[in-house]
Design a protein around this motif. Structure first.
Motif, PDB file in Angstrom:
ATOM      1  N   GLY A 184       0.782  -1.342   0.153  1.00  0.00           N
ATOM      2  CA  GLY A 184      -0.112   0.042  -0.277  1.00  0.00           C
ATOM      3  C   GLY A 184       0.924   1.171   0.098  1.00  0.00           C
ATOM      4  N   ALA A 185       1.927   1.336   0.783  1.00  0.00           N
ATOM      5  CA  ALA A 185       2.780   2.308   1.012  1.00  0.00           C
ATOM      6  C   ALA A 185       3.633   2.511  -0.315  1.00  0.00           C
ATOM      7  CB  ALA A 185       3.967   1.961   1.484  1.00  0.00           C
ATOM      8  N   TRP A 186       4.053   1.541  -1.266  1.00  0.00           N
ATOM      9  CA  TRP A 186       4.716   1.691  -2.466  1.00  0.00           C
ATOM     10  C   TRP A 186       3.650   2.225  -3.780  1.00  0.00           C
ATOM     11  CZ3 TRP A 186       4.649  -0.588  -7.463  1.00  0.00           C
ATOM     12  CH2 TRP A 186       5.824  -0.161  -7.829  1.00  0.00           C
ATOM     13  N   GLU A 187       2.350   2.093  -3.431  1.00  0.00           N
ATOM     14  CA  GLU A 187       1.365   2.452  -4.902  1.00  0.00           C
ATOM     15  C   GLU A 187       1.175   3.481  -4.276  1.00  0.00           C
ATOM     16  OE1 GLU A 187      -1.845  -0.003  -4.299  1.00  0.00           O
ATOM     17  OE2 GLU A 187      -1.181  -1.682  -4.936  1.00  0.00           O
ATOM     18  N   ARG A 188       0.766   4.106  -3.281  1.00  0.00           N
ATOM     19  CA  ARG A 188       1.378   6.034  -2.433  1.00  0.00           C
ATOM     20  C   ARG A 188       2.048   6.762  -3.242  1.00  0.00           C
ATOM     21  NH1 ARG A 188      -1.043   3.434   2.008  1.00  0.00           N
ATOM     22  NH2 ARG A 188       1.267   4.898   3.462  1.00  0.00           N
ATOM     23  N   PHE A 189       3.299   6.086  -2.816  1.00  0.00           N
ATOM     24  CA  PHE A 189       4.803   6.563  -3.251  1.00  0.00           C
ATOM     25  C   PHE A 189       4.855   6.184  -4.317  1.00  0.00           C
ATOM     26  CE2 PHE A 189       9.269   5.515  -3.414  1.00  0.00           C
ATOM     27  CZ  PHE A 189       9.463   6.924  -3.672  1.00  0.00           C
ATOM     28  N   VAL A 190       4.806   5.938  -5.281  1.00  0.00           N
ATOM     29  CA  VAL A 190       4.418   5.597  -6.561  1.00  0.00           C
ATOM     30  C   VAL A 190       3.964   7.378  -7.450  1.00  0.00           C
ATOM     31  CG1 VAL A 190       4.314   4.213  -8.766  1.00  0.00           C
ATOM     32  CG2 VAL A 190       5.486   3.709  -6.950  1.00  0.00           C
ATOM     33  N   LYS A 191       2.653   6.849  -6.837  1.00  0.00           N
ATOM     34  CA  LYS A 191       1.842   8.127  -7.422  1.00  0.00           C
ATOM     35  C   LYS A 191       2.893   9.644  -7.282  1.00  0.00           C
ATOM     36  CE  LYS A 191      -2.167   6.060  -7.309  1.00  0.00           C
ATOM     37  NZ  LYS A 191      -3.598   5.220  -6.401  1.00  0.00           N
ATOM     38  N   ARG A 192       2.761   9.563  -5.964  1.00  0.00           N
ATOM     39  CA  ARG A 192       3.567  10.733  -5.279  1.00  0.00           C
ATOM     40  C   ARG A 192       5.029  11.505  -6.484  1.00  0.00           C
ATOM     41  NH1 ARG A 192       2.059  13.400  -1.388  1.00  0.00           N
ATOM     42  NH2 ARG A 192       3.619  14.538  -1.173  1.00  0.00           N
ATOM     43  N   VAL A 193       5.213   9.856  -6.821  1.00  0.00           N
ATOM     44  CA  VAL A 193       6.478  10.307  -7.151  1.00  0.00           C
ATOM     45  C   VAL A 193       6.023  10.411  -9.387  1.00  0.00           C
ATOM     46  CG1 VAL A 193       9.095   8.599  -8.837  1.00  0.00           C
ATOM     47  CG2 VAL A 193       8.141   8.886  -5.908  1.00  0.00           C
TER      48      VAL A 193
ATOM     49  N   VAL B 135       9.291  11.935   1.093  1.00  0.00           N
ATOM     50  CA  VAL B 135       9.673  11.259   2.064  1.00  0.00           C
ATOM     51  C   VAL B 135      11.370  10.609   2.239  1.00  0.00           C
ATOM     52  CG1 VAL B 135       9.936  10.915   4.819  1.00  0.00           C
ATOM     53  CG2 VAL B 135       8.524  12.390   4.302  1.00  0.00           C
ATOM     54  N   ILE B 136      10.889   9.906   1.346  1.00  0.00           N
ATOM     55  CA  ILE B 136      11.258   8.593   0.829  1.00  0.00           C
ATOM     56  C   ILE B 136      12.560   8.898  -0.594  1.00  0.00           C
ATOM     57  CG2 ILE B 136      11.928   5.614  -0.138  1.00  0.00           C
ATOM     58  CD1 ILE B 136       9.036   5.779   1.811  1.00  0.00           C
ATOM     59  N   ASP B 137      13.761   8.917  -0.676  1.00  0.00           N
ATOM     60  CA  ASP B 137      13.926   9.076  -2.257  1.00  0.00           C
ATOM     61  C   ASP B 137      12.922   8.216  -3.676  1.00  0.00           C
ATOM     62  OD1 ASP B 137      16.254   8.211  -4.327  1.00  0.00           O
ATOM     63  OD2 ASP B 137      17.222   9.556  -3.334  1.00  0.00           O
ATOM     64  N   GLU B 138      13.252   9.189  -4.652  1.00  0.00           N
ATOM     65  CA  GLU B 138      12.537   8.540  -5.486  1.00  0.00           C
ATOM     66  C   GLU B 138      12.303   7.360  -6.095  1.00  0.00           C
ATOM     67  OE1 GLU B 138      12.140  12.044  -8.268  1.00  0.00           O
ATOM     68  OE2 GLU B 138      11.054  13.188  -7.514  1.00  0.00           O
ATOM     69  N   TYR B 139      14.236   6.913  -6.269  1.00  0.00           N
ATOM     70  CA  TYR B 139      14.729   5.401  -6.585  1.00  0.00           C
ATOM     71  C   TYR B 139      13.789   4.381  -5.883  1.00  0.00           C
ATOM     72  CZ  TYR B 139      18.273   2.720  -7.935  1.00  0.00           C
ATOM     73  OH  TYR B 139      18.555   1.410  -9.160  1.00  0.00           O
TER      74      TYR B 139
END
Length: 273
Positions: A207-216, A223-227
């Motif tokens: 769930g966190a990865w999906e939200r993170f990828v959308k932000r990228v 907060v986390i490196d875009e890589y």
């Protein structure tokens, strides 16, 4: 010589071999126990603090545990200078070992050794060029290989250790991949205790990865490196960097991920940062 005599000889040789193996394992165990109880010298601690200031912030008990792990790591791993670097100095070895072993300081060691599959650490002076699967060369700061090897650029190791609050630490990143691959699959989930633990981990990280990828994808700050948007394995590795260097921000943005990592590492960086 009859069959009975041959059988006795074979049994005797087997027993002798078993005794020799037991003696060897017993000696190795005693060496490990001694090293785990051996603190770093004052000289080494002072030098380490210059390159890895976070070391000075650790609670005394955790710092003592880390000292022992560093001693084990340095005794067990080979270091090789690459790309024009003349040698891997004691300072370099100590700095790399400390950052790598902090990831292990909270829980029991697999097979009694830090990173048991890892045999060698290759050190370049700075960013280096490498190719993979016939692709064109790319500039790299570090790599983690399944064949028991870590590759690191010393300039990035040193910078990552000295700046401990930006969420960028190439040593922790590459050694996180080593933890991830201990079950022979580098998929963003290190070996966990049971099926329920894997389910909780997957729920938190997916769930966190999906939200993170959308932000990228939207170009929003993270907060986390875009890589980490590359794949689940890279997401885990950059989360490790963030967990140890920007724990409060990670906990606020991704509390479930933070809790899973706190449970896995058996450490809470908010106790010392």
């Amino acid at each position: 010589m009859n069959k009975g005599t041959v059988t006795l000889i074979i049994l005797g040789l087997g027993l002798l071999a078993g005794i020799l193996i037991w003696i060897k394992q017993r000696r190795a165990s005693k060496v490990r126990e001694r090293l785990l109880r051996t603190p770093l010298s004052d000289f080494d601690r002072e030098g380490l603090i210059e390159n890895f200031p976070l070391y000075a912030l650790l609670p005394e008990g955790l710092r003592d545990r880390l000292d022992g792990l560093i001693q084990l790591f340095l005794d067990d791993k080979d270091f090789e200078a690459c790309g024009g670097l003349k040698s891997v100095s004691p300072e370099m070895r100590l700095t790399i070992a400390a950052q790598a072993c902090l990831l292990l300081a909270g829980h029991e060691l697999p097979k009694g050794m830090p990173y048991p599959k890892l045999r060698s650490v290759l050190v370049y002076p700075d960013a280096y060029r490498a190719s993979e699967d016939g692709k064109s060369d790319s500039v790299r700061l570090g790599e983690s290989w399944d064949r028991g090897t870590i590759v690191l650029a010393w300039a990035s190791v040193q910078r990552g250790g000295q700046i401990g609050n930006d969420g960028h630490n190439v040593t922790m990143h590459e050694f996180a991949h080593q933890l991830d691959s201990e079950d022979r699959v580098t998929d963003g989930a290190p070996p966990l205790e049971n099926a329920r633990a894997y389910q909780a981990w997957s729920a938190a990280f997916s769930g966190a990865w999906e939200r993170f990828v959308k932000r990228v994808d939207k170009g929003q700050p993270t907060v986390i490196d875009e890589y980490g948007a590359t794949n689940h394995a890279e997401f885990f590795a950059v989360c490790v960097e963030t967990f140890f260097e920007k724990p409060l921000q990670l906990k606020r943005r991704y509390p479930k991920v933070y809790e899973e990592m706190r449970h896995y590492f058996q450490l809470d960086p908010l106790d010392w940062i």
